[in-house]
Design a protein around this motif. Structure first.
Motif, PDB file in Angstrom:
ATOM      1  N   PHE A 158       0.830  -1.203   0.000  1.00 33.24           N
ATOM      2  CA  PHE A 158       0.000   0.000   0.000  1.00 33.24           C
ATOM      3  C   PHE A 158       0.866   1.255   0.000  1.00 33.24           C
ATOM      4  O   PHE A 158       0.653   2.180  -0.799  1.00 33.24           O
ATOM      5  N   THR A 159       1.851   1.303   0.887  1.00 33.72           N
ATOM      6  CA  THR A 159       2.704   2.486   1.002  1.00 33.72           C
ATOM      7  C   THR A 159       3.453   2.761  -0.290  1.00 33.72           C
ATOM      8  O   THR A 159       3.494   3.896  -0.784  1.00 33.72           O
ATOM      9  N   LEU A 160       4.039   1.729  -0.862  1.00 33.28           N
ATOM     10  CA  LEU A 160       4.793   1.895  -2.106  1.00 33.28           C
ATOM     11  C   LEU A 160       3.887   2.352  -3.251  1.00 33.28           C
ATOM     12  O   LEU A 160       4.276   3.199  -4.068  1.00 33.28           O
ATOM     13  N   ALA A 161       2.672   1.812  -3.305  1.00 32.93           N
ATOM     14  CA  ALA A 161       1.748   2.175  -4.381  1.00 32.93           C
ATOM     15  C   ALA A 161       1.315   3.633  -4.269  1.00 32.93           C
ATOM     16  O   ALA A 161       1.235   4.350  -5.278  1.00 32.93           O
ATOM     17  N   VAL A 162       1.047   4.096  -3.047  1.00 31.75           N
ATOM     18  CA  VAL A 162       0.657   5.503  -2.857  1.00 31.75           C
ATOM     19  C   VAL A 162       1.790   6.431  -3.282  1.00 31.75           C
ATOM     20  O   VAL A 162       1.577   7.420  -4.000  1.00 31.75           O
ATOM     21  N   LEU A 163       3.003   6.141  -2.840  1.00 37.61           N
ATOM     22  CA  LEU A 163       4.145   6.984  -3.184  1.00 37.61           C
ATOM     23  C   LEU A 163       4.327   7.074  -4.691  1.00 37.61           C
ATOM     24  O   LEU A 163       4.600   8.151  -5.238  1.00 37.61           O
ATOM     25  N   GLU A 164       4.166   5.948  -5.367  1.00 41.74           N
ATOM     26  CA  GLU A 164       4.370   5.908  -6.811  1.00 41.74           C
ATOM     27  C   GLU A 164       3.258   6.661  -7.547  1.00 41.74           C
ATOM     28  O   GLU A 164       3.540   7.492  -8.430  1.00 41.74           O
ATOM     29  N   GLN A 165       2.004   6.380  -7.205  1.00 44.36           N
ATOM     30  CA  GLN A 165       0.896   7.014  -7.920  1.00 44.36           C
ATOM     31  C   GLN A 165       0.773   8.500  -7.611  1.00 44.36           C
ATOM     32  O   GLN A 165       0.379   9.288  -8.473  1.00 44.36           O
ATOM     33  N   ALA A 166       1.104   8.895  -6.389  1.00 39.32           N
ATOM     34  CA  ALA A 166       1.009  10.315  -6.025  1.00 39.32           C
ATOM     35  C   ALA A 166       2.230  11.093  -6.490  1.00 39.32           C
ATOM     36  O   ALA A 166       2.175  12.317  -6.609  1.00 39.32           O
ATOM     37  N   ASP A 167       3.331  10.388  -6.745  1.00 36.44           N
ATOM     38  CA  ASP A 167       4.624  11.009  -7.039  1.00 36.44           C
ATOM     39  C   ASP A 167       4.960  12.056  -5.979  1.00 36.44           C
ATOM     40  O   ASP A 167       5.160  13.236  -6.262  1.00 36.44           O
ATOM     41  N   CYS A 168       5.015  11.584  -4.734  1.00 32.21           N
ATOM     42  CA  CYS A 168       5.338  12.456  -3.611  1.00 32.21           C
ATOM     43  C   CYS A 168       6.546  11.884  -2.882  1.00 32.21           C
ATOM     44  O   CYS A 168       7.068  10.830  -3.235  1.00 32.21           O
ATOM     45  N   ASP A 169       6.979  12.590  -1.849  1.00 32.67           N
ATOM     46  CA  ASP A 169       8.126  12.146  -1.069  1.00 32.67           C
ATOM     47  C   ASP A 169       7.668  11.346   0.148  1.00 32.67           C
ATOM     48  O   ASP A 169       6.467  11.253   0.439  1.00 32.67           O
ATOM     49  N   LEU A 170       8.663  10.804   0.859  1.00 39.12           N
ATOM     50  CA  LEU A 170       8.397   9.942   2.011  1.00 39.12           C
ATOM     51  C   LEU A 170       9.031  10.528   3.265  1.00 39.12           C
ATOM     52  O   LEU A 170      10.205  10.902   3.256  1.00 39.12           O
ATOM     53  N   LEU A 171       8.247  10.610   4.335  1.00 35.51           N
ATOM     54  CA  LEU A 171       8.774  10.823   5.677  1.00 35.51           C
ATOM     55  C   LEU A 171       8.914   9.431   6.285  1.00 35.51           C
ATOM     56  O   LEU A 171       7.913   8.777   6.589  1.00 35.51           O
ATOM     57  N   LEU A 172      10.143   8.989   6.445  1.00 34.26           N
ATOM     58  CA  LEU A 172      10.408   7.624   6.905  1.00 34.26           C
ATOM     59  C   LEU A 172      10.451   7.610   8.430  1.00 34.26           C
ATOM     60  O   LEU A 172      11.437   8.036   9.030  1.00 34.26           O
ATOM     61  N   ASP A 173       9.381   7.122   9.042  1.00 35.32           N
ATOM     62  CA  ASP A 173       9.334   7.045  10.503  1.00 35.32           C
ATOM     63  C   ASP A 173       9.854   5.678  10.935  1.00 35.32           C
ATOM     64  O   ASP A 173       9.180   4.657  10.779  1.00 35.32           O
ATOM     65  N   VAL A 174      11.067   5.677  11.477  1.00 32.63           N
ATOM     66  CA  VAL A 174      11.732   4.424  11.843  1.00 32.63           C
ATOM     67  C   VAL A 174      11.037   3.769  13.031  1.00 32.63           C
ATOM     68  O   VAL A 174      10.883   2.541  13.080  1.00 32.63           O
ATOM     69  N   ASN A 175      10.604   4.581  13.990  1.00 27.75           N
ATOM     70  CA  ASN A 175       9.897   4.019  15.144  1.00 27.75           C
ATOM     71  C   ASN A 175       8.597   3.344  14.722  1.00 27.75           C
ATOM     72  O   ASN A 175       8.246   2.278  15.235  1.00 27.75           O
ATOM     73  N   ASN A 176       7.874   3.950  13.783  1.00 28.31           N
ATOM     74  CA  ASN A 176       6.618   3.352  13.334  1.00 28.31           C
ATOM     75  C   ASN A 176       6.845   1.999  12.664  1.00 28.31           C
ATOM     76  O   ASN A 176       6.028   1.079  12.803  1.00 28.31           O
ATOM     77  N   ILE A 177       7.935   1.883  11.914  1.00 24.12           N
ATOM     78  CA  ILE A 177       8.255   0.585  11.313  1.00 24.12           C
ATOM     79  C   ILE A 177       8.471  -0.455  12.409  1.00 24.12           C
ATOM     80  O   ILE A 177       7.939  -1.568  12.349  1.00 24.12           O
ATOM     81  N   TYR A 178       9.235  -0.087  13.419  1.00 25.37           N
ATOM     82  CA  TYR A 178       9.509  -1.033  14.505  1.00 25.37           C
ATOM     83  C   TYR A 178       8.230  -1.395  15.257  1.00 25.37           C
ATOM     84  O   TYR A 178       7.957  -2.589  15.502  1.00 25.37           O
ATOM     85  N   VAL A 179       7.431  -0.402  15.611  1.00 24.57           N
ATOM     86  CA  VAL A 179       6.172  -0.645  16.330  1.00 24.57           C
ATOM     87  C   VAL A 179       5.262  -1.568  15.527  1.00 24.57           C
ATOM     88  O   VAL A 179       4.725  -2.551  16.054  1.00 24.57           O
ATOM     89  N   ASN A 180       5.086  -1.260  14.246  1.00 21.34           N
ATOM     90  CA  ASN A 180       4.201  -2.088  13.413  1.00 21.34           C
ATOM     91  C   ASN A 180       4.748  -3.504  13.232  1.00 21.34           C
ATOM     92  O   ASN A 180       3.982  -4.467  13.160  1.00 21.34           O
TER      93      ASN A 180
END
Length: 280
Positions: A158-180
Motif C-alpha cells: 500500500f505504502t509503495l503504491a501511494v508513493l508511486e501514484q502520487a509522485d510524492c516524497d516519504l517521511l520515513l518514521d523508523v519508530n513506526n516501522i519497529y512498532v508495526n
C-alpha cells in the motif's frame, strides 16, 4: 526543498520549549518541526516568539489534519491557509500522515486507511491535489496502526503504491516501522529496505510504550529504545544518511536529555557521512 545536502538533525518543537529555545537553542538541532495547525492562528506572545524562531532557524511542518484518506472533500481553504503560512515562515518542507482524521466530523485521531487498490487511487489523487495547490512536493509518513480494516494489500504494498501514484516524497518514521513490525508480526528490516531511497525527504525517531510483548503503542512519550536506534543505523546503511528528527510529545524531559538523544543521532550518522566525504 531540502533541509540539508548531507545529514541534519532536528527536534520537534513544543510550546513549552519556546522560552528556552529563544535563549539558547541546542547546537545539535539544525532544524525544528511543528504542527502547522498549532500555529496558524497563533498571535500575541507565542506568535511573536514563533516568528522570531522561524527567522533564526530552519523549520519544517508536520501536519495533523489534512486527512488524506478521508472520503470527505479535501479542505481546499485549509490548504490555501497552509500555503500562506509556509511562505510567511519560510517553511522548507511539509509532511503529513498517511491516514485520515475526518468523516462527517473531525475525529481528533489518526485512523488507518484501508489497504486497498481503491484507497491507493483515492489517496494519491488527494496528495496530487494538495501538491498542486501548495506548488510544492509534500512527504507522507508511514504511520503506526493497530487494525487494518478491509485489508487487501500489505502495508508495504500500500505504502509503495501511494508513493508511486502520487509522485510524492516519504517521511520515513523508523519508530513506526519497529512498532508495526512487533504489533503485526513482520520483518522491520525488510520493510525498511524496501522503501524507495530516492523519495526519502527526512526521517523520524521517537519512543513508544510497551503495553505487552506483542503490543507497542506509539506515544512519543519516552526515550528512543535500542532496537529503534539500531534500525535507524540500518536505515542509513540501506539508504544513505537523511535528515532525522527526534519527536517527543509529552513526558518532555530536560533540554539536556533531549540534546543527548540528538547527539546520539549525530553519532550514528557520523561514520556514514565520513564515508561519503571520503569517497568524494
Amino acid at each position: 526543498m531540502q533541509i540539508s545536502e548531507l545529514g541534519a538533525v532536528g527536534l520537534g518543537l513544543r510550546r513549552e520549549m519556546l522560552d528556552e529555545l529563544l535563549i539558547d537553542a541546542p547546537k545539535q538541532a539544525q532544524f525544528f518541526e511543528v504542527a502547522p495547525e498549532n500555529w496558524l492562528k497563533m498571535g500575541g506572545k507565542f506568535g511573536r516568539q514563533f516568528k522570531e524562531l522561524t527567522q533564526r532557524h530552519k523549520f519544517i511542518c508536520h501536519g495533523l489534519s489534512l486527512s488524506l484518506g478521508s472520503p470527505a472533500p479535501l479542505d481546499v481553504d485549509f490548504v490555501k491557509e497552509l500555503k500562506q503560512f509556509f511562505d510567511e515562515h519560510n517553511i522548507l518542507l511539509y509532511s503529513e500522515h498517511l491516514s485520515y482524521c475526518s468523516g462527517t466530523g473531525h475525529m481528533y485521531d489518526l485512523m488507518p486507511i484501508p489497504f486497498t487498490e481503491e484507497a491507493v487511487g483515492h489517496v494519491a489523487k488527494r496528495i496530487r491535489q494538495v501538491q498542486d495547490i501548495l506548488q510544492r512536493r509534500i512527504a507522507v509518513e508511514n504511520v503506526s496502526y493497530y487494525a487494518a480494516p478491509g485489508q487487501e494489500m500489505s502495508e508495504l504494498e500500500f505504502t509503495l503504491a501511494v508513493l508511486e501514484q502520487a509522485d510524492c516524497d516519504l517521511l520515513l518514521d523508523v519508530n513506526n516501522i519497529y512498532v508495526n513490525s512487533i504489533n503485526h508480526g513482520y520483518n522491520a528490516l525488510e520493510f525498511l529496505q524496501a522503501m524507495p531511497r530516492e523519495r526519502i525527504a527526512y526521517g523520524h525517531v521517537a519512543g513508544h510504550y510497551e503495553e505487552a510483548a506483542d503490543l507497542l503503542v506509539d506515544t512519543h512519550g519516552a526515550p528512543v529504545c535500542d532496537p529503534v536506534w539500531q534500525l535507524l543505523e540500518q536505515a542509513y546503511r540501506s539508504h544513505g544518511v537523511f535528515p532525522t528528527l527526534l519527536e517527543r510529545d509529552f513526558n518532555i524531559p530536560s533540554m539536556a536529555d533531549l540534546q543527548s538523544e540528538l547527539a546520539h543521532i549525530q553519532t550514528i550518522q557520523k561514520p556514514f557521512i565520513e564515508h561519503v566525504k571520503g569517497v568524494a
